[in-house]
Design an enzyme around this catalytic site. Structure first.
Site, PDB file in Angstrom:
ATOM      1  N   CYS A  70       0.828  -1.203   0.000  1.00  0.00           N
ATOM      2  CA  CYS A  70       0.000   0.000   0.000  1.00  0.00           C
ATOM      3  C   CYS A  70       0.863   1.253   0.000  1.00  0.00           C
ATOM      4  O   CYS A  70       0.609   2.208  -0.738  1.00  0.00           O
ATOM      5  CB  CYS A  70      -0.928  -0.004   1.214  1.00  0.00           C
ATOM      6  SG  CYS A  70      -2.001   1.454   1.331  1.00  0.00           S
ATOM      7  N   CYS A  90      -6.350  -3.132   6.988  1.00  0.00           N
ATOM      8  CA  CYS A  90      -7.602  -2.383   7.132  1.00  0.00           C
ATOM      9  C   CYS A  90      -8.785  -3.048   6.442  1.00  0.00           C
ATOM     10  O   CYS A  90      -9.931  -2.838   6.839  1.00  0.00           O
ATOM     11  CB  CYS A  90      -7.415  -0.970   6.580  1.00  0.00           C
ATOM     12  SG  CYS A  90      -6.923  -0.914   4.829  1.00  0.00           S
TER      13      CYS A  90
END
Length: 294
Positions: free
Chosen positions: A138, A235
């Site tokens: 990410c 997440c």
């Protein structure tokens, strides 16, 4: 006033960004030439206390701060879950902090990019028997590539984040990444793949602060997120069960199979290889109850 801390195994004295503070080369507190008011900084605001304080420190020092929050995944199931990031509640919190600080704030829809670069690769890696770390991907594919490019398009000199890591100028030019002052908060592992070119455009104001100091600053700035729970690393796994996400993305990936030893003898069975990782030492057994190492 200078802040003294440790980073990368050595002692360092770092002057926090203060209005009107310049080096002999007329660099401001972010090592950028020019006054803070003439230096636009994009802050990646996740809605947590760390990125919120990062924005507050820079705004208080007089920088031209722009907050950006990325919507990275379908946040419906994670909206009310403690520890989620880049979800509905967090976007609301980031916007509220920006309003409190009086800085512009934008929400960018990066869901498609995030799915392709992070979530899909996460699933493929698990199916291949690997143990992925999606936060690294990410940072490299989304935050330090796509978001960094967006920051430059907005006229920002640098992109600042709330990571606990330090970036410092080297005597011969360029910048280097250093471990955070507080070892238990250090996030250099997640940023190990950051390139030299990216480091030139990245700043990490919290690298020489402790988490306790950060929360105290949040209270001092009057930020409602001062006592908010820290976000979890992954997440997009709202239930905490990775296999559920992988099975949804790759139907059939959780097919049962046999456990065999190096001589080909069948020792038992498993309910899907995606439930296990290379090097796992617990949670795997056979009918006899004897532990296995894979």
């Amino acid at each position: 006033e200078e802040l003294t801390g440790t980073g990368g195994g050595e002692r360092a004295t770092v002057a926090p960004p203060v209005r009107g503070a310049y080096s002999m080369a007329m660099l401001n507190g972010l090592d950028i030439e020019g006054r803070p008011s003439d230096t636009r900084v994009v802050v990646a605001m996740s809605g947590g206390v760390d990125s919120s304080v990062t924005a507050a420190l820079l705004a208080d020092a007089g920088y031209d701060v722009v907050g950006i929050t990325l919507q990275l995944y379908d946040h419906g199931v994670a909206t009310h879950r403690k520890g989620a990031c880049c979800a509905g509640r967090d976007i609301h919190d980031a916007r509220a902090v920006a309003e409190r600080l009086g800085i512009p704030h934008y929400v960018l829809d990066y869901e498609n990019r995030f799915k392709e670069a992070v979530i899909d690769r996460f699933a493929e890696s698990y199916v291949a028997g690997e143990t992925p770390v999606p936060c690294v991907e990410c940072n490299q594919s989304i935050k330090f590539r796509d978001l960094l490019a967006t920051a430059r398009e907005l006229g920002a000199k640098v992109l600042a984040t709330g990571h606990y890591v330090a970036s410092r100028a080297l005597p011969g030019g360029g910048r280097a990444l250093y471990c955070a002052r507080e070892a238990e908060r250090d996030q250099s592992y997640f940023l190990f793949a950051t390139t030299g070119a990216q480091l030139e455009l990245l700043r990490f104001p919290l690298g020489d602060r402790t988490k306790a100091e950060t929360r105290e600053l949040a209270r001092r700035f009057g930020l409602a997120v001062a006592d908010k729970h820290d976000s979890q690393d992954i997440c997009f796994v709202p239930s905490g069960h990775y296999a559920d996400v992988i099975e949804r993305l790759r139907p059939g990936a959780a097919a049962p199979g046999e456990i065999v030893d190096l001589d080909g003898r069948v020792l038992g069975g498993h309910d899907g290889i995606i439930h296990f990782t290379v090097g796992q030492r617990r949670g795997l057994g056979i009918a006899t109850g004897a532990p296995l190492y894979v």
